[in-house]
Motif scaffolding. Structure first.
Motif, short mmCIF file in Angstrom:
data_model
loop_
_atom_site.label_atom_id
_atom_site.label_comp_id
_atom_site.label_asym_id
_atom_site.label_seq_id
_atom_site.Cartn_x
_atom_site.Cartn_y
_atom_site.Cartn_z
N PRO A 233 0.90 -1.28 0.23
CA PRO A 233 -0.04 -0.14 -0.11
C PRO A 233 0.89 1.23 -0.17
O PRO A 233 1.92 1.35 0.61
CB PRO A 233 -0.91 -0.08 1.37
CG PRO A 233 -0.85 -1.37 1.71
CD PRO A 233 0.49 -2.27 1.19
N ARG A 234 0.47 2.25 -0.72
CA ARG A 234 1.28 3.56 -0.47
C ARG A 234 1.54 4.15 0.80
O ARG A 234 2.69 4.61 0.98
CB ARG A 234 0.55 4.71 -1.61
CG ARG A 234 1.36 5.91 -1.72
CD ARG A 234 0.51 6.98 -2.61
NE ARG A 234 0.50 6.58 -3.88
CZ ARG A 234 1.47 6.71 -4.91
NH1 ARG A 234 2.59 7.21 -4.39
NH2 ARG A 234 1.36 6.34 -6.11
N TRP A 235 0.50 4.01 1.58
CA TRP A 235 0.88 4.61 2.88
C TRP A 235 1.97 3.95 3.64
O TRP A 235 2.74 4.37 4.55
CB TRP A 235 -0.68 4.54 3.75
CG TRP A 235 -0.96 3.16 3.96
CD1 TRP A 235 -2.00 2.43 3.40
CD2 TRP A 235 -0.55 2.04 5.13
NE1 TRP A 235 -2.16 1.20 4.00
CE2 TRP A 235 -1.24 0.89 4.88
CE3 TRP A 235 0.49 2.45 6.15
CZ2 TRP A 235 -0.98 -0.29 5.89
CZ3 TRP A 235 0.65 1.22 6.95
CH2 TRP A 235 0.02 -0.06 6.83
N ALA A 236 2.03 2.61 3.37
CA ALA A 236 3.13 1.98 4.22
C ALA A 236 4.48 2.44 3.50
O ALA A 236 5.42 1.99 4.27
CB ALA A 236 3.07 0.35 3.63
N ALA A 237 4.59 2.75 2.26
CA ALA A 237 5.61 3.09 1.68
C ALA A 237 6.20 4.76 2.00
O ALA A 237 7.17 5.05 1.59
CB ALA A 237 5.99 2.86 0.09
N ALA A 238 5.39 5.57 2.43
CA ALA A 238 5.44 6.95 2.40
C ALA A 238 6.64 7.27 3.25
O ALA A 238 7.36 8.22 2.60
CB ALA A 238 4.13 7.42 2.97
N ARG A 239 6.70 6.72 4.39
CA ARG A 239 7.89 7.26 5.14
C ARG A 239 9.29 7.13 4.50
O ARG A 239 10.21 8.02 4.56
CB ARG A 239 7.96 6.72 6.51
CG ARG A 239 8.66 7.25 7.44
CD ARG A 239 8.67 6.50 8.86
NE ARG A 239 8.85 5.13 8.94
CZ ARG A 239 9.92 4.45 8.86
NH1 ARG A 239 10.98 4.91 8.97
NH2 ARG A 239 9.96 3.02 8.76
N LEU A 240 9.42 6.01 4.15
CA LEU A 240 10.63 5.49 3.44
C LEU A 240 10.79 6.14 2.06
O LEU A 240 12.04 6.35 1.73
CB LEU A 240 10.75 4.00 3.28
CG LEU A 240 10.82 2.89 4.39
CD1 LEU A 240 10.69 1.79 4.12
CD2 LEU A 240 12.14 3.44 5.09
N GLU A 241 9.81 6.33 1.38
CA GLU A 241 9.99 7.41 0.06
C GLU A 241 10.16 8.79 0.45
O GLU A 241 11.23 9.30 -0.17
CB GLU A 241 8.71 7.18 -0.59
CG GLU A 241 8.61 7.89 -1.83
CD GLU A 241 7.29 7.96 -2.75
OE1 GLU A 241 7.02 8.27 -3.76
OE2 GLU A 241 6.35 8.11 -1.78
N ALA A 242 9.85 9.33 1.52
CA ALA A 242 9.92 10.60 1.89
C ALA A 242 11.52 10.93 2.21
O ALA A 242 12.13 11.88 2.13
CB ALA A 242 9.14 11.25 3.07
N ALA A 243 12.03 9.79 2.94
CA ALA A 243 13.29 9.74 3.49
C ALA A 243 14.23 9.32 2.23
O ALA A 243 15.81 9.58 2.44
CB ALA A 243 13.70 8.68 4.54
N GLY A 244 13.87 9.03 1.15
CA GLY A 244 14.85 8.85 -0.13
C GLY A 244 15.46 7.53 -0.03
O GLY A 244 16.20 7.03 -0.94
N ASN A 245 14.82 6.61 0.56
CA ASN A 245 15.44 5.30 0.84
C ASN A 245 14.67 4.23 -0.45
O ASN A 245 15.41 3.52 -1.11
CB ASN A 245 14.87 4.36 2.15
CG ASN A 245 15.89 5.16 3.23
OD1 ASN A 245 16.58 5.65 3.05
ND2 ASN A 245 15.19 5.25 4.53
N ILE A 246 13.47 4.61 -0.82
CA ILE A 246 12.94 3.95 -1.81
C ILE A 246 12.05 4.75 -2.91
O ILE A 246 11.92 6.02 -2.43
CB ILE A 246 11.87 2.80 -1.22
CG1 ILE A 246 10.84 3.41 -0.52
CG2 ILE A 246 12.58 1.77 -0.29
CD1 ILE A 246 9.47 2.60 -0.06
#
Length: 296
Positions: A233-246
């Protein structure tokens, strides 16, 4: 030993009279006498001393009365636990997939409002949870939907968008570079895994390697390390995406739009604990809290 015999015994003891007990119970007096005699024969003890004004408990009768009062009280408590629709109590065993963003808020509110419910939660993949519900091992479960099974009822909780995730570096710079990478997924029976495999098949891609993991946190960590790709789910990836990890890649809507539903057996009687949980699911969905949680 018949529970009705104990009720008759207790009523006679309360009134000290067979005739008064018969009147209260709407029985003929001979029936009350016969049931007391049957109880005495079964226990091998004299329960009452008979006298001109009625009856009085014997020492054995007082012993039985202690047990009878406890048994009748427990019977009343048991019936009350099933009929108290406004303050339900008792065990409730629920299953869930790991990726339900709104579940902590939903269940926290439920448990605070109904503290007498003994709620237990187990995790699993959709296919296995469905089987457990059908086999009466779970009272219900939050799974990936929609579900099409003649013996199951379902109530929608949230709708999520699934995205393909990969490590944020040049090796995974474009969607085309990702599709032939190792797939990092839950075990067979997971709805997200099924969607990913269907989409890849449509693209004519046969995964070179599939690795199974038990938790969402582990899958996210492995994707961040560059081990492979996954669908979450997009919500599950949001934090790591914002941090530039994924980085996240969108896939066609017929594969990316997915719902979480609550399932239960269609023919099962709805208990007070289950009724209140269904009310909580409906309220959470209808007030828009679920949509807010899904967008986090």
């Amino acid at each position: 030993m018949d529970i009705n015999d104990l009720k008759i015994f207790q009523t006679v003891a309360d009134h000290g009279s067979v005739s008064k007990a018969a009147k209260e119970l709407s029985y003929v007096q001979s029936n009350v006498t016969a049931r007391i005699q049957h109880l005495e024969q079964e226990l091998g003890a004299t329960l009452f001393h008979r006298h001109r004004k009625g009856v009085a408990l014997s020492s054995e009768g007082r012993k039985l009365q202690e047990y009878t009062q406890k048994i009748l009280r427990l019977m009343e408590e048991m019936k009350q636990s099933f009929h108290d629709s406004e303050d339900p109590s008792g065990p409730l065993l629920i299953g869930t997939v790991e990726t339900v963003s709104s579940l902590p808020e939903l269940l926290s509110g439920y448990c605070k409002r109904y503290p007498r419910v003994d709620l237990s939660l187990v995790t699993g993949v959709t296919e296995h949870l469905m089987s457990d519900v059908l086999q009466y091992q779970l009272d219900g479960a939050f799974v990936t939907g929609p579900i099409r099974h003649p013996d199951l009822e379902q109530d929608q909780l949230v709708e999520d968008e699934l995205v393909l995730i990969a490590r944020d570096d040049e090796e995974f710079a474009a969607l085309e570079q990702c599709v032939d990478k190792t797939l990092l997924v839950f075990r067979n029976g997971c709805g997200y895994r099924a969607r990913l495999m269907l989409w890849l098949a449509e693209q004519g891609v046969a995964p070179s390697r599939v690795m199974e993991f038990g938790t969402l946190e582990t899958i996210l960590a492995m994707v961040s390390s560059g081990l492979g790709i996954s669908l979450v789910p997009r919500w599950a990836a949001a934090r790591l995406e914002a941090a530039g990890n994924i980085r996240c890649f969108e896939i066609p809507e017929e594969y990316s739009r997915i719902t979480t539903v609550f399932i239960r057996r269609r023919e099962s009687q709805v208990s007070g604990t289950m009724r209140k949980l269904l009310d909580a699911v409906h309220t959470f969905r209808d007030t828009g809290a679920a949509a807010s949680a899904a967008a986090k």
